[in-house]
Enzyme design. Structure first.
Site, short mmCIF file in Angstrom:
data_model
loop_
_atom_site.label_atom_id
_atom_site.label_comp_id
_atom_site.label_asym_id
_atom_site.label_seq_id
_atom_site.Cartn_x
_atom_site.Cartn_y
_atom_site.Cartn_z
CB SER B 284 -0.85 -0.21 1.18
OG SER B 284 -1.68 1.22 1.43
NE ARG B 330 -0.92 5.36 -6.05
CZ ARG B 330 -2.12 4.69 -5.81
NH1 ARG B 330 -2.83 4.45 -7.09
NH2 ARG B 330 -2.48 4.33 -4.73
#
Ligand SMILES: Cc1cc2nc3c(=O)[nH]c(=O)nc-3n(C[C@H](O)[C@H](O)[C@H](O)COP(=O)(O)OP(=O)(O)OC[C@H]3O[C@@H](n4cnc5c(N)ncnc54)[C@H](O)[C@@H]3O)c2cc1C
Ligand code: SF4
Ligand code: FES
Lengths: 258, 658
Positions: B284, B330
């Site tokens: 995660s 990301r």
């Protein structure tokens, strides 16, 4: 972690379909890395079979992360194999050593008929949920989420029960093929929350009725389900289900909706 | 065809409200005579099917797993966003809208994204009412955490199992409708063709995966909720069965494909351990809150991580992006890891990994804890132990998963991580009503291209799937079906059904009769390698052109040399997979063409030719501020249609995280 390679003997249940009789077939796999997952070892075997133009072994799997509940192998006499709190897909080959023999079977229960090889039909679980495993609230009817505070401890307990992935290992592990752990996990998840309260009595009764109708065995408190459950669903849930059920039957609200 | 996005007129924050109050409705008596097919039972499909069943439509659902509850949505870990502002930290509908537009690098529609932000709060209410056990504080109220790309705490979660709990909520609502007779559920069924009659989607051909029989299903409208296509890369964090087939069949029948090259590569996944690797596991994003990412300063350093002294480590994210450090978005974090590994600084046996280190967090938390407990001269070991306890409470389940997979203890040795394919922002082009370019055919959830532009923010896919299913489609479908109430159910012996079924069975027979030498798996792996090397984290024109040719050649080889064991009329997973890989082999080409067309870098799409001097992505707003919607025109023939994006409220700017 030191890596190593191993050769293994696999005895795997083969069964063409629901109607034909099954049997064990023996395979040799070579050069399996200790870093593989158990299902990756099966991938290697299946690739080997395809290369020999033979039929690969059918098995269920999807997420390979221990959460979808699809994988379902009975390995050396244990549902999901030897690791505690672990699904088949999360079991890794460093558990085994060179020369080991591994026996792999499907879940065995009358209510989970074999579809092919290691694949079984678990639609009975869907029908148990249909019998009452929900809160009757339509989309758009909800009040503000924080209008209803819920004691943290209750919420956490409910969450622990809701962690069930519906894999059916509890049924496979139980000598009676009872589905009580699965049913109790759902009943507990909802009974512990105020949202689930209005329907708690009919829910317990209807889900148990459906479980019986599907042909699952009865619970005799053996505890094998809890020991093999990959999500740590506790036997306390079964005790809670029994209380819910008895409470419902005695208060006379246990009219099934079937 | 000109693309009409059908965004309602009026101010941004009134569009959805005015749409809802003026759209056409179908009365309850008529709803009972309208059939709806929902392909897919993930968050998007299950929520749509349950809501439409409640409204009184006759719904049929399809999924290829053995139960709707197993859809890939189940695997989502981190959380779901909603503009509730329960933390009183300045969140609002506008802020969620703005973060999503900016996070998507200005390649999504303002109207859609604003609607998403508006309904986000209703989603949480709905889920709580169903009994979804979100994490709570001691006062009994809902808990929130922060996620990448935002400055507020708006993420709702249920430990590391948010997707599971949300999906089970939607699944239970769906099963209730099954019990009430409003929904019929077909599990282990795979849609293999779309049936179009008089220009409208009117049904599907599905294969019963247990018997192998082809079955025909009629409906007044078809909803595709079939998920994303990340598995075109072979290795991804998606479930093994996730595929593009339903969307691709629709594409070949006239539905345009939007921005196919927009792929999200997640920075923190467990690295590949060998050729046997079948999938990749996500760790995660929340781990980047406390972990520090580094590689050795010396190329090819083969020392164990704990033997490398502090001053010989390169904390490259902290070095390159002092303002955001380990918490850059990301796409930025992924590219930076690749850059270090390509330059020869990677770690582990494969050298395709970087360290995610918890040592300093353990020490920091340990000291705080020692202070709390009044241990003024605690020794290093006690501090470590206390710190490990705190980390365990926060991230225990993730550390456990890491240990199960790698056999290494991440409390003692830094984790090795590497980026992996995770999500596809591209998908079937849809208008504001979620309708594709085929009338009567809709796409929801990850299967459509709609709301995330060129990069999706964490915890926003779950939000979009449930927004589409619970709160958007019940209105927009009615608006269109109101004109269809006189259409009687069309019998499935209609010639269009005959023809569609024949197409499917011909294709299956063709596949089975190739009787070549190479396995489906092997072709899939080879395709994945081309895609990852040439259409992955970094792309360039030369590589993309090569990839197109390589994919064409591979496809030819597949159709002449694949071997599929078993029979058609039985449970045959190899045949199922062959059909999916055949479609990936066509989609891959389109993704490369789209990436080649887009001469800019934006979000997850990084074209090496378009970067700043220090290696950051460079958009070309004057040329590419549009959605590329591709029309299928025959084998390897695609025509691009543009939908220009007009920003009326937000002013696009270059993202900077320095
Ligand atoms: C590991 C992981 C973690 C994630 N974590 C998060 C997170 O924390 N927060 C977040 O917001 N997002 C997260 N995401 C993304 C998010 O989970 C997905 O984008 C989302 O769940 C997709 O939902 P969906 O309903 O569109 O499709 P899916 O859940 O993928 O469902 C697809 C459905 O379609 C069916 N189907 C497909 N093809 C066919 C066919 N041909 N015929 C019949 N049925 C078919 C399948 O059976 C399935 O039921 C994560 C993703 C991954 C991989
Ligand atoms: S109770 Fe445990 S073993 Fe049984 S179905 Fe649920 S997760 Fe599987
Ligand atoms: S494959 Fe999903 S739990 Fe094992």
């Amino acid at each position: 972690m030191e890596h190593y390679h191993m050769n293994l003997t696999l005895k795997v249940w083969r069964q063409k379909n629901k109607n034909e009789r099954g049997r064990f077939e023996t395979f040799q796999v070579k050069n399996i890395s200790s870093e593989m997952s158990f299902l990756e070892m099966f991938d290697v075997l299946n690739e080997q079979l395809v290369a020999e133009q033979k039929e690969p072994i059918a098995f269920d799997h999807d997420c390979r992360e221990g959460i979808c509940g699809m994988c379902s192998m009975y390995i050396n006499g244990r549902a999901h194999g030897p690791w505690h709190h672990t699904t088949t897909c999360q079991l890794h080959m460093r558990e085994y050593k060179d020369g080991d023999t591994i026996v792999v079977e499907p879940w065995r229960a009358n209510s989970f008929p074999v579809i092919k090889d290691l694949v079984v039909d678990r639609s009975s679980f869907d029908r148990i949920i249909q019998a009452g495993g929900y809160v009757s609230v339509n989309t758009g009817n909800a009040v503000d989420a924080n209008a209803l505070p819920i004691e943290k401890q209750k919420a956490d307990e409910s969450f622990a029960a809701a962690a069930c992935i519906g894999c059916g290992a509890c049924v496979a592990a139980c000598p009676n093929a009872s589905a009580m752990l699965f049913v109790s996990a759902k009943v507990s998840h909802l009974a512990l929350l105020p949202q689930g309260d209005p329907e708690r009595k009919t829910r317990a009764v209807n889900m148990i009725q459906q479980m019986d109708k599907e042909g699952f065995g009865s619970c005799t408190n053996i505890g094998a389900c809890e020991a093999e459950c990959p999500k740590g669903i506790s036997l306390e849930n079964i005790a809670r289900l029994n209380r819910e059920y008895i409470g419902a039957v005695f208060s006379g609200s246990g009219e099934g909706n079937a | 065809m000109t693309l009409n996005s059908k965004i309602p007129a009026g101010p941004l924050d009134k569009k959805w409200e005015s749409y809802k109050s003026t759209c056409k409705l179908v009365n309850p008596a008529n709803k009972r005579h309208l059939d709806i097919i929902v392909v897919g039972t993930g968050l998007a499909g299950a929520s749509a099917a349950a809501s439409l069943g409640e409204l009184g439509y006759k719904v049929k659902t399809f999924c290829f797993q053995d139960s709707p509850r197993r859809a890939h949505s189940i695997a989502a870990q981190g959380g779901i966003n909603a503009a509730k502002n329960y933390q009183n930290d300045g969140d609002s509908t506008y802020r969620l809208f703005y973060d999503t537009i900016k996070g998507g690098d200005y390649r999504s529609r303002e109207g859609n994204v604003h609607r998403l932000a508006e309904v986000s709060a209703n989603i949480i209410d709905q889920c709580v009412a169903q009994g979804v056990p979100f994490a709570r504080e001691y006062g009994g109220l809902l808990s929130n955490r922060s996620f990448g790309g935002t400055q507020v705490q708006r993420t709702f979660y249920a430990a590391g199992q948010t997707g599971q709990q949300l999906l089970i909520g939607a699944y239970q609502a769906l099963e209730r409708q099954v019990a009430l007779g409003n929904v019929t559920q077909y599990s282990r069924h795979e849609m293999l063709e779309l049936v179009i009659i008089d220009g409208k989607a009117r049904g599907i051909i599905a294969r019963n995966l247990v018997t192998g029989e082809l079955e025909r299903f009629f409906a007044h409208a078809v909803l595709l909720c079939s998920g994303g296509y990340g598995n075109v890369f072979y290795l991804s964090t998606n479930a093994m069965g996730s595929n593009v087939t339903a969307a691709w069949k629709a594409h070949k029948k006239g539905a345009y494909f939007g921005n196919p090259c927009f792929t999200q590569i997640h920075p923190t996944c467990i690295p590949v351990s060998g050729d046997h690797q079948s999938k990749l596991t996500l760790m995660s994003e929340s781990l980047r809150n406390d972990g520090r990412i580094w590689v050795p300063k010396k190329q090819g350093d083969s020392r164990k991580p704990n033997e490398i002294p502090e001053d010989e480590r390169d904390y490259y994210l902290e070095r390159r992006y002092p303002a955001f450090g380990n918490l850059v978005p990301r796409d930025v974090a992924s590219r930076a890891a690749k850059e270090r590994c390509d330059a020869g600084y990677g770690v582990g046996a494969s050298k395709q990994a970087v360290y995610l280190d918890y040592a300093s967090a353990i020490e920091r938390y340990g000291k705080v804890e020692a202070n709390k407990q009044g241990l003024s001269n605690a020794d290093a070991r006690t501090i470590r132990e206390l710190g490990e306890g705190v980390v365990k409470e926060k991230y225990g389940n993730l550390f456990e998963m890491y240990e199960k997979i790698t056999g290494e203890n991440p409390y003692k040795v830094p984790m090795r991580i590497y980026p992996a394919v995770h999500y596809t922002m591209g998908g079937l082009w849809v208008d504001y009503e979620l309708q594709t370019t085929v009338p009567g055919l809709y796409a929801l959830g990850e299967a459509n291209f709609s709301d995330h532009g060129a990069n999706r923010l964490g915890a926003s896919a779950l939000m979009q799937g449930l927004a589409d299913g619970y709160f958007v489609i019940p209105y927009t479908l009615g608006n269109n079906l109101a004109d269809d109430i006189r259409t009687k159910a069309i019998p499935t012996n209609h010639p269009a059904f005959e023809a569609a079924e024949k197409e499917v069975s011909d294709r299956i027979n063709r596949l089975m009769n190739i009787k070549g030498k190479e396995s489906v798996e092997s072709f899939h792996k080879r395709l994945g390698k081309i895609m990852w090397d040439k259409c992955g984290m970094a792309r360039n024109a030369q590589g993309l052109k090569e990839a197109v040719e390589e994919i064409k050649a591979l496809r030819k080889e597949f159709w002449s040399n694949v071997y599929i064991p078993g029979e058609v009329k039985e449970f045959n997973p190899e045949l199922d997979k062959a059909g999916r890989v055949a479609d990936f082999l066509e989609l891959g080409e389109l993704m490369c063409l789209d990436a080649l067309n887009r001469n800019e870098s934006c979000g997850g799409h990084f074209r090496e030719e378009y970067q700043t001097e220090d290696g950051e992505a460079m958009r070309q707003d004057d040329k590419y501020m549009y959605v590329a919607a591709w029309e299928y025109k025959g084998d390897s023939q695609f025509e691009m249609h543009r939908e220009d994006l007009n920003y009326e409220v937000v002013h696009p700017s270059q993202r900077s995280y320095k």
